[in-house]
Write a protein that holds these residues in place. Structure first.
Motif, PDB file in Angstrom:
ATOM      1  N   VAL A 118       0.830  -1.199   0.000  1.00 57.79           N
ATOM      2  CA  VAL A 118       0.000   0.000   0.000  1.00 57.79           C
ATOM      3  C   VAL A 118       0.869   1.256   0.000  1.00 57.79           C
ATOM      4  N   ASP A 119       0.574   2.180  -0.903  1.00 57.26           N
ATOM      5  CA  ASP A 119       1.233   3.486  -0.953  1.00 57.26           C
ATOM      6  C   ASP A 119       0.286   4.526  -0.361  1.00 57.26           C
ATOM      7  N   VAL A 120       0.801   5.355   0.529  1.00 58.97           N
ATOM      8  CA  VAL A 120       0.000   6.380   1.200  1.00 58.97           C
ATOM      9  C   VAL A 120       0.649   7.739   0.997  1.00 58.97           C
ATOM     10  N   ARG A 121      -0.155   8.753   0.670  1.00 55.83           N
ATOM     11  CA  ARG A 121       0.351  10.125   0.517  1.00 55.83           C
ATOM     12  C   ARG A 121      -0.519  11.080   1.316  1.00 55.83           C
ATOM     13  N   ILE A 122       0.140  12.031   1.979  1.00 57.23           N
ATOM     14  CA  ILE A 122      -0.562  13.067   2.738  1.00 57.23           C
ATOM     15  C   ILE A 122       0.011  14.428   2.379  1.00 57.23           C
ATOM     16  N   THR A 123      -0.778  15.464   2.633  1.00 58.08           N
ATOM     17  CA  THR A 123      -0.347  16.827   2.314  1.00 58.08           C
ATOM     18  C   THR A 123       0.045  17.612   3.557  1.00 58.08           C
ATOM     19  N   TYR A 124      -0.575  17.279   4.694  1.00 59.27           N
ATOM     20  CA  TYR A 124      -0.301  17.990   5.943  1.00 59.27           C
ATOM     21  C   TYR A 124       0.090  16.992   7.034  1.00 59.27           C
ATOM     22  N   ALA A 125       1.030  17.402   7.868  1.00 54.05           N
ATOM     23  CA  ALA A 125       1.558  16.505   8.894  1.00 54.05           C
ATOM     24  C   ALA A 125       0.474  15.991   9.822  1.00 54.05           C
ATOM     25  N   GLU A 126      -0.521  16.838  10.129  1.00 56.15           N
ATOM     26  CA  GLU A 126      -1.560  16.438  11.072  1.00 56.15           C
ATOM     27  C   GLU A 126      -2.469  15.339  10.522  1.00 56.15           C
ATOM     28  N   GLN A 127      -2.383  15.051   9.228  1.00 57.90           N
ATOM     29  CA  GLN A 127      -3.196  13.978   8.653  1.00 57.90           C
ATOM     30  C   GLN A 127      -2.627  12.587   8.965  1.00 57.90           C
ATOM     31  N   ALA A 128      -1.366  12.526   9.322  1.00 53.90           N
ATOM     32  CA  ALA A 128      -0.678  11.237   9.433  1.00 53.90           C
ATOM     33  C   ALA A 128      -1.263  10.345  10.522  1.00 53.90           C
ATOM     34  N   GLU A 129      -1.454  10.874  11.710  1.00 60.62           N
ATOM     35  CA  GLU A 129      -1.880  10.049  12.840  1.00 60.62           C
ATOM     36  C   GLU A 129      -3.254   9.443  12.607  1.00 60.62           C
ATOM     37  N   GLU A 130      -4.200  10.264  12.136  1.00 61.88           N
ATOM     38  CA  GLU A 130      -5.557   9.767  11.931  1.00 61.88           C
ATOM     39  C   GLU A 130      -5.606   8.739  10.804  1.00 61.88           C
ATOM     40  N   LEU A 131      -4.875   8.991   9.726  1.00 62.01           N
ATOM     41  CA  LEU A 131      -4.880   8.061   8.604  1.00 62.01           C
ATOM     42  C   LEU A 131      -4.253   6.731   9.009  1.00 62.01           C
ATOM     43  N   ASP A 132      -3.174   6.779   9.755  1.00 63.08           N
ATOM     44  CA  ASP A 132      -2.541   5.551  10.240  1.00 63.08           C
ATOM     45  C   ASP A 132      -3.508   4.762  11.122  1.00 63.08           C
ATOM     46  N   ARG A 133      -4.240   5.472  11.971  1.00 65.51           N
ATOM     47  CA  ARG A 133      -5.207   4.802  12.856  1.00 65.51           C
ATOM     48  C   ARG A 133      -6.294   4.099  12.035  1.00 65.51           C
ATOM     49  N   LYS A 134      -6.789   4.767  10.998  1.00 63.05           N
ATOM     50  CA  LYS A 134      -7.853   4.180  10.175  1.00 63.05           C
ATOM     51  C   LYS A 134      -7.353   2.945   9.424  1.00 63.05           C
ATOM     52  N   ILE A 135      -6.139   3.012   8.926  1.00 62.70           N
ATOM     53  CA  ILE A 135      -5.572   1.860   8.209  1.00 62.70           C
ATOM     54  C   ILE A 135      -5.440   0.673   9.146  1.00 62.70           C
ATOM     55  N   ARG A 136      -4.982   0.934  10.353  1.00 62.14           N
ATOM     56  CA  ARG A 136      -4.814  -0.159  11.323  1.00 62.14           C
ATOM     57  C   ARG A 136      -6.166  -0.726  11.764  1.00 62.14           C
ATOM     58  N   GLU A 137      -7.162   0.131  11.886  1.00 59.84           N
ATOM     59  CA  GLU A 137      -8.496  -0.350  12.247  1.00 59.84           C
ATOM     60  C   GLU A 137      -9.054  -1.265  11.159  1.00 59.84           C
ATOM     61  N   ILE A 138      -8.884  -0.872   9.909  1.00 56.73           N
ATOM     62  CA  ILE A 138      -9.381  -1.686   8.796  1.00 56.73           C
ATOM     63  C   ILE A 138      -8.725  -3.064   8.799  1.00 56.73           C
TER      64      ILE A 138
END
Length: 379
Positions: free
Chosen positions: A251-271
């Motif tokens: 899986v490749d993941v891209r973000i634009t703002y640093a504050e997006q990282a934590e929430e996106l990581d949490r969602k991926i792990r939940e899935i």
């Protein structure tokens, strides 16, 4: 200094040919270290001290410092690895056609290695004091996310006033002032194999489980907010007539703002924490390992210095943002004013058509030389 560099163009191309014709893919430690050995010798001839940081599996990293330097204000970062497999250099070695040079890694970023070396050669000739103001990190794993060199880059970023990232300029000559952050994950799924004709009811398909995870992960993409999640590579199964007992997705993941990282990581792990199919198990590896490079006030001020330097040399400097990652993200996140794309101009990086615009080898080396000189003299 431009006249000096013009007299060195054939030398520069000769060094570039030598570097390009060495396979130095990220997984080929021997080749990366061979490139590093050539560069180490050159820097030592220039009077620099080279600290080789040995790596057991990846290419070695190097920190290069002038002995007379008490407080270098600049950090230049350049990587020695490429994306190409062993054997590519012999299959399509360095060649020149018209005003372009071709070969694996010619623009990303072996031409930049040559430019950095010859900028310092020119400074040694005309402004040797400037050499004391720059420190250099050459790393061997940028193309795979800089797993061994990130902490080195961050360590030597501390206290610096400027970071010069030596990725190539864009095709139109633009520098890079913003990059998306991101990372990689791998999803390992275990199911239960069975003959698809005789007893399919006894099997549990790992591929089916991975398909559900792929759909869920892709749903996290939000282009308006600059978030993208893509399962770009999948592998699985043993044969066409077997219920797949295992599968893996990358899986490749891209973000634009640093504050997006934590929430996106949490969602991926939940899935990935809960299987869709009973009887499957899922193991998730990886994470978001590169922060975004944000075009902030510091970046803009640094860019203005480069634009002024370019104007003095007759070069119109423009800048862009890009989705690709680089070590600029690390220096920028450390709070150091950072500009990327300070290498020569070229294009089609990571492809069989990768090229360098030869006239820009001297032009952009001259720009780099004058920029280092100007920054070295700033109070």
């Amino acid at each position: 200094m431009k006249e000096f560099l013009q007299t060195k163009q054939s030398e520069m191309l000769s060094l570039l040919e030598k570097l390009v014709n060495i396979d130095s893919g990220s997984a080929h430690k021997k080749g990366i270290d061979e490139v590093g050995g050539i560069l180490k010798e050159i820097y030592e001839e220039l009077g620099f001290a080279v600290d080789v940081i040995e790596e057991p599996e990846n290419g070695n990293n190097m920190v290069i410092t002038h002995p007379g330097s008490n407080n270098p204000t600049m950090l230049a970062v350049a990587h020695m690895d490429t994306v190409f497999r062993v054997g590519t250099a012999s299959e399509r070695p360095f060649t020149i056609k018209g005003d372009r040079a071709y070969g694996p890694g010619v623009i990303d970023m072996k031409a930049s290695q040559v430019a950095l070396v010859y900028a310092l050669k020119a400074l040694k000739e005309y402004n040797p004091e400037a050499l004391e103001k720059i420190q250099i990190v050459l790393n061997g794993d940028e193309e795979i996310g800089s797993p061994t060199s990130r902490h080195i880059i961050e360590k030597y970023s501390e206290g610096k006033k400027y970071a010069l990232i030596m990725e190539p300029a864009r095709k139109d000559g633009s520098l890079v002032t913003a990059r998306r952050g991101g990372g990689y994950y791998s999803i390992y799924v275990k199911g239960k194999g069975a003959h698809s004709g005789i007893e399919p009811q006894n099997g549990i398909s790992a591929i089916e489980e991975l398909a559900h995870k792929t759909i869920q992960l892709h749903a996290l993409t939000n282009h308006e907010e600059g978030i993208s999640v893509s399962v770009g590579l999948i592998q699985g199964g043993e044969s066409v007539n077997t219920i797949a007992p295992s599968a893996v997705g990358h899986v490749d993941v891209r973000i634009t703002y640093a504050e997006q990282a934590e929430e996106l990581d949490r969602k991926i792990r939940e899935i990935c924490a809960t299987p869709y199919l009973a009887g499957t198990t899922i193991e998730l590896e990886g994470g978001i390992n590169r922060p975004p490079m944000v075009k902030n006030e510091q970046t803009i001020e640094f860019l203005e210095i480069i634009k002024e330097t370019g104007a003095q040399l007759g070069i119109d400097i423009t800048d862009v943002s890009t989705g690709g990652g680089s070590d600029a993200s690390f220096t920028s996140a450390m709070g150091v004013p950072t500009v990327d794309g300070l290498g020569p101009v070229g294009g089609n990086a990571h492809s069989v058509d990768e090229y360098l615009e030869i006239p820009t080898l001297v032009e952009r080396t001259n720009l780099l030389t004058e920029l280092i000189r100007k920054l070295a003299n700033k109070k």
